[in-house]
Design a protein around this motif. Structure first.
Motif, PDB file in Angstrom:
ATOM      1  N   CYS A   1      53.433  65.253  90.089  1.00  0.00           N
ATOM      2  CA  CYS A   1      53.468  63.477  90.042  1.00  0.00           C
ATOM      3  C   CYS A   1      52.573  63.390  91.122  1.00  0.00           C
ATOM      4  CB  CYS A   1      54.855  63.617  90.301  1.00  0.00           C
ATOM      5  SG  CYS A   1      55.491  62.089  90.006  1.00  0.00           S
TER       6      CYS A   1
ATOM      7  N   CYS B   1      57.843  61.267  86.196  1.00  0.00           N
ATOM      8  CA  CYS B   1      57.217  61.387  87.423  1.00  0.00           C
ATOM      9  C   CYS B   1      57.024  59.373  87.754  1.00  0.00           C
ATOM     10  CB  CYS B   1      55.624  61.244  86.811  1.00  0.00           C
ATOM     11  SG  CYS B   1      54.608  61.642  88.153  1.00  0.00           S
TER      12      CYS B   1
ATOM     13  N   THR C   1      59.242  60.966  92.827  1.00  0.00           N
ATOM     14  CA  THR C   1      59.254  62.626  92.655  1.00  0.00           C
ATOM     15  C   THR C   1      57.733  63.052  92.692  1.00  0.00           C
ATOM     16  OG1 THR C   1      58.828  62.393  90.335  1.00  0.00           O
ATOM     17  CG2 THR C   1      61.067  62.633  90.997  1.00  0.00           C
TER      18      THR C   1
ATOM     19  N   GLN D   1      55.777  66.440  93.218  1.00  0.00           N
ATOM     20  CA  GLN D   1      56.586  67.632  92.338  1.00  0.00           C
ATOM     21  C   GLN D   1      55.554  68.275  91.553  1.00  0.00           C
ATOM     22  OE1 GLN D   1      59.995  66.657  89.653  1.00  0.00           O
ATOM     23  NE2 GLN D   1      60.702  67.128  90.951  1.00  0.00           N
TER      24      GLN D   1
ATOM     25  N   GLN E   1      55.494  70.615  87.463  1.00  0.00           N
ATOM     26  CA  GLN E   1      55.678  70.550  86.558  1.00  0.00           C
ATOM     27  C   GLN E   1      55.094  72.455  85.568  1.00  0.00           C
ATOM     28  OE1 GLN E   1      59.347  70.427  85.683  1.00  0.00           O
ATOM     29  NE2 GLN E   1      59.675  69.514  87.666  1.00  0.00           N
TER      30      GLN E   1
END
Length: 191
Positions: free
Chosen positions: A68, A168, A172, A175, A177
Protein backbone atom coordinates in the motif's frame (compact mmCIF):
# COMPACT_ATOMS: atom_id res chain seq x y z
CA UNK A 1 -10.20 -71.59 0.51
CA UNK A 2 -6.68 -71.90 -0.91
CA UNK A 3 -8.03 -71.35 -4.44
CA UNK A 4 -9.90 -68.18 -3.48
CA UNK A 5 -6.76 -66.74 -1.81
CA UNK A 6 -4.68 -67.55 -4.89
CA UNK A 7 -7.28 -66.01 -7.18
CA UNK A 8 -7.36 -62.88 -5.03
CA UNK A 9 -3.55 -62.69 -4.99
CA UNK A 10 -3.43 -63.03 -8.78
CA UNK A 11 -6.10 -60.35 -9.17
CA UNK A 12 -4.17 -57.94 -6.91
CA UNK A 13 -0.90 -58.73 -8.67
CA UNK A 14 -2.59 -58.17 -12.05
CA UNK A 15 -4.03 -54.81 -10.94
CA UNK A 16 -0.65 -53.66 -9.57
CA UNK A 17 1.11 -54.74 -12.77
CA UNK A 18 -1.46 -52.95 -14.95
CA UNK A 19 -1.13 -49.76 -12.88
CA UNK A 20 2.66 -49.87 -13.12
CA UNK A 21 2.48 -50.44 -16.88
CA UNK A 22 0.05 -47.54 -17.39
CA UNK A 23 2.17 -45.25 -15.22
CA UNK A 24 5.29 -46.12 -17.21
CA UNK A 25 3.49 -45.56 -20.50
CA UNK A 26 2.07 -42.26 -19.27
CA UNK A 27 5.44 -40.95 -18.14
CA UNK A 28 7.14 -42.01 -21.38
CA UNK A 29 4.62 -40.24 -23.58
CA UNK A 30 3.83 -37.14 -21.50
CA UNK A 31 6.50 -34.97 -23.14
CA UNK A 32 6.13 -36.42 -26.63
CA UNK A 33 2.33 -36.24 -26.71
CA UNK A 34 2.04 -32.63 -25.52
CA UNK A 35 1.15 -30.46 -28.53
CA UNK A 36 3.39 -27.47 -29.19
CA UNK A 37 2.17 -24.16 -27.80
CA UNK A 38 -0.01 -22.24 -30.26
CA UNK A 39 -0.28 -18.47 -29.79
CA UNK A 40 -2.91 -17.85 -32.48
CA UNK A 41 -5.72 -17.35 -29.92
CA UNK A 42 -3.77 -14.69 -27.98
CA UNK A 43 -4.26 -10.94 -28.47
CA UNK A 44 -2.03 -9.75 -31.37
CA UNK A 45 -0.17 -7.32 -29.09
CA UNK A 46 1.38 -10.16 -27.09
CA UNK A 47 2.14 -12.53 -29.94
CA UNK A 48 5.83 -13.25 -30.54
CA UNK A 49 7.06 -12.08 -33.97
CA UNK A 50 7.81 -14.54 -36.76
CA UNK A 51 11.34 -15.91 -36.75
CA UNK A 52 11.08 -17.32 -33.22
CA UNK A 53 10.10 -20.77 -31.96
CA UNK A 54 9.03 -22.15 -28.59
CA UNK A 55 12.07 -23.35 -26.66
CA UNK A 56 10.47 -24.17 -23.29
CA UNK A 57 7.02 -24.16 -21.68
CA UNK A 58 6.71 -23.73 -17.92
CA UNK A 59 3.98 -23.25 -15.34
CA UNK A 60 4.77 -20.67 -12.67
CA UNK A 61 3.08 -21.17 -9.31
CA UNK A 62 3.67 -18.84 -6.40
CA UNK A 63 2.97 -15.44 -4.87
CA UNK A 64 2.84 -11.79 -5.86
CA UNK A 65 3.54 -9.18 -3.19
CA UNK A 66 1.75 -5.81 -3.17
CA UNK A 67 2.39 -2.80 -0.93
CA UNK A 68 0.00 0.00 0.00
CA UNK A 69 1.70 3.21 -1.23
CA UNK A 70 0.90 6.79 -2.17
CA UNK A 71 -0.74 7.09 -5.58
CA UNK A 72 1.53 8.86 -8.06
CA UNK A 73 0.48 12.47 -8.73
CA UNK A 74 -2.54 12.13 -6.42
CA UNK A 75 -1.77 13.64 -2.98
CA UNK A 76 -3.59 11.95 -0.11
CA UNK A 77 -4.61 8.92 -2.19
CA UNK A 78 -3.18 5.42 -1.88
CA UNK A 79 -3.19 2.25 -3.97
CA UNK A 80 -1.85 -1.31 -3.99
CA UNK A 81 1.44 -1.33 -5.92
CA UNK A 82 3.03 -4.46 -7.41
CA UNK A 83 6.29 -5.20 -5.53
CA UNK A 84 7.40 -8.50 -7.01
CA UNK A 85 6.86 -12.19 -7.72
CA UNK A 86 8.12 -15.31 -5.98
CA UNK A 87 7.25 -18.46 -7.92
CA UNK A 88 8.58 -21.86 -8.89
CA UNK A 89 8.68 -22.84 -12.56
CA UNK A 90 7.51 -26.36 -13.45
CA UNK A 91 7.74 -28.16 -16.79
CA UNK A 92 4.66 -29.80 -18.32
CA UNK A 93 5.48 -33.13 -16.63
CA UNK A 94 5.51 -31.52 -13.15
CA UNK A 95 9.29 -31.30 -12.60
CA UNK A 96 10.61 -28.06 -11.10
CA UNK A 97 12.92 -26.49 -13.70
CA UNK A 98 13.51 -23.03 -12.24
CA UNK A 99 12.15 -20.04 -10.41
CA UNK A 100 10.79 -16.56 -11.08
CA UNK A 101 11.41 -13.73 -8.61
CA UNK A 102 12.06 -10.01 -8.32
CA UNK A 103 12.58 -7.15 -8.39
CA UNK A 104 13.86 -7.00 -10.97
CA UNK A 105 11.73 -9.71 -12.58
CA UNK A 106 14.16 -12.60 -13.08
CA UNK A 107 13.64 -16.02 -14.61
CA UNK A 108 16.27 -18.51 -13.41
CA UNK A 109 16.77 -22.08 -14.61
CA UNK A 110 17.93 -24.84 -12.28
CA UNK A 111 21.12 -24.97 -14.39
CA UNK A 112 22.05 -21.48 -13.09
CA UNK A 113 21.35 -19.51 -16.27
CA UNK A 114 19.03 -16.55 -15.73
CA UNK A 115 17.69 -13.44 -17.39
CA UNK A 116 15.68 -10.29 -16.92
CA UNK A 117 13.45 -8.72 -19.57
CA UNK A 118 11.79 -5.54 -20.79
CA UNK A 119 7.99 -5.42 -21.00
CA UNK A 120 6.68 -4.83 -24.52
CA UNK A 121 2.92 -5.29 -24.10
CA UNK A 122 0.09 -6.42 -21.83
CA UNK A 123 -3.50 -7.37 -22.63
CA UNK A 124 -6.47 -8.17 -20.36
CA UNK A 125 -6.85 -11.85 -19.48
CA UNK A 126 -9.77 -11.75 -17.04
CA UNK A 127 -11.13 -9.67 -14.15
CA UNK A 128 -9.49 -11.72 -11.38
CA UNK A 129 -6.19 -12.50 -13.09
CA UNK A 130 -3.01 -10.68 -14.04
CA UNK A 131 -2.90 -9.54 -17.68
CA UNK A 132 -1.29 -11.44 -20.53
CA UNK A 133 2.25 -10.16 -21.01
CA UNK A 134 4.98 -10.14 -23.65
CA UNK A 135 8.56 -9.29 -22.66
CA UNK A 136 11.75 -9.05 -24.67
CA UNK A 137 14.53 -10.98 -22.96
CA UNK A 138 17.79 -9.30 -22.03
CA UNK A 139 20.92 -11.39 -22.64
CA UNK A 140 21.15 -14.30 -20.19
CA UNK A 141 23.88 -14.69 -17.62
CA UNK A 142 25.40 -18.15 -17.29
CA UNK A 143 24.95 -20.81 -19.93
CA UNK A 144 22.02 -23.17 -20.09
CA UNK A 145 18.28 -23.13 -20.74
CA UNK A 146 17.97 -19.32 -20.62
CA UNK A 147 20.80 -18.74 -23.11
CA UNK A 148 19.44 -17.38 -26.38
CA UNK A 149 15.89 -16.72 -25.12
CA UNK A 150 14.44 -13.84 -27.16
CA UNK A 151 10.91 -13.43 -25.74
CA UNK A 152 8.77 -14.66 -22.85
CA UNK A 153 4.98 -14.75 -22.87
CA UNK A 154 2.84 -14.91 -19.72
CA UNK A 155 -0.41 -16.72 -20.52
CA UNK A 156 -3.04 -19.05 -18.93
CA UNK A 157 -3.34 -16.80 -15.88
CA UNK A 158 -5.10 -17.52 -12.61
CA UNK A 159 -5.20 -14.93 -9.83
CA UNK A 160 -2.44 -12.53 -8.88
CA UNK A 161 -4.36 -9.25 -8.94
CA UNK A 162 -4.05 -6.65 -6.17
CA UNK A 163 -5.93 -7.56 -3.00
CA UNK A 164 -9.58 -6.51 -3.10
CA UNK A 165 -10.63 -7.70 0.35
CA UNK A 166 -8.06 -5.54 2.18
CA UNK A 167 -8.43 -1.78 1.68
CA UNK A 168 -5.39 0.36 0.93
CA UNK A 169 -5.83 3.64 2.80
CA UNK A 170 -3.51 6.36 4.17
CA UNK A 171 -3.82 4.57 7.53
CA UNK A 172 -2.56 1.26 6.07
CA UNK A 173 0.22 2.81 3.96
CA UNK A 174 3.32 0.57 4.00
CA UNK A 175 1.31 -2.59 4.65
CA UNK A 176 2.10 -5.54 2.35
CA UNK A 177 -0.25 -8.24 1.10
CA UNK A 178 0.65 -11.47 -0.68
CA UNK A 179 -1.69 -13.08 -3.23
CA UNK A 180 -1.32 -16.42 -4.96
CA UNK A 181 -1.17 -16.81 -8.72
CA UNK A 182 -0.40 -19.23 -11.51
CA UNK A 183 0.71 -18.51 -15.08
CA UNK A 184 2.30 -20.29 -18.00
CA UNK A 185 5.61 -18.77 -19.08
CA UNK A 186 6.46 -19.60 -22.69
CA UNK A 187 10.13 -19.08 -23.59
CA UNK A 188 11.01 -18.37 -27.23
CA UNK A 189 14.32 -18.45 -29.11
CA UNK A 190 15.23 -17.32 -32.64
CA UNK A 191 14.53 -20.06 -35.19
Amino acid sequence: MHTSRSTRSLAVLGAVSAAAFLTACGSMSSGAMTPAFNQSSLPPTIQVPAGNKVAMETVGKGDITYECRDKANAPGQTEWVFVGPDAKLWDRSGKQVGKYYGPPATWESNDGSKLTATQLAVAPSGPTSLPFQLVKANPATGSGAMTGVTYIQRVALQGGVAPAAVPCTPATKGQKQVVQYQADYIFWKAS
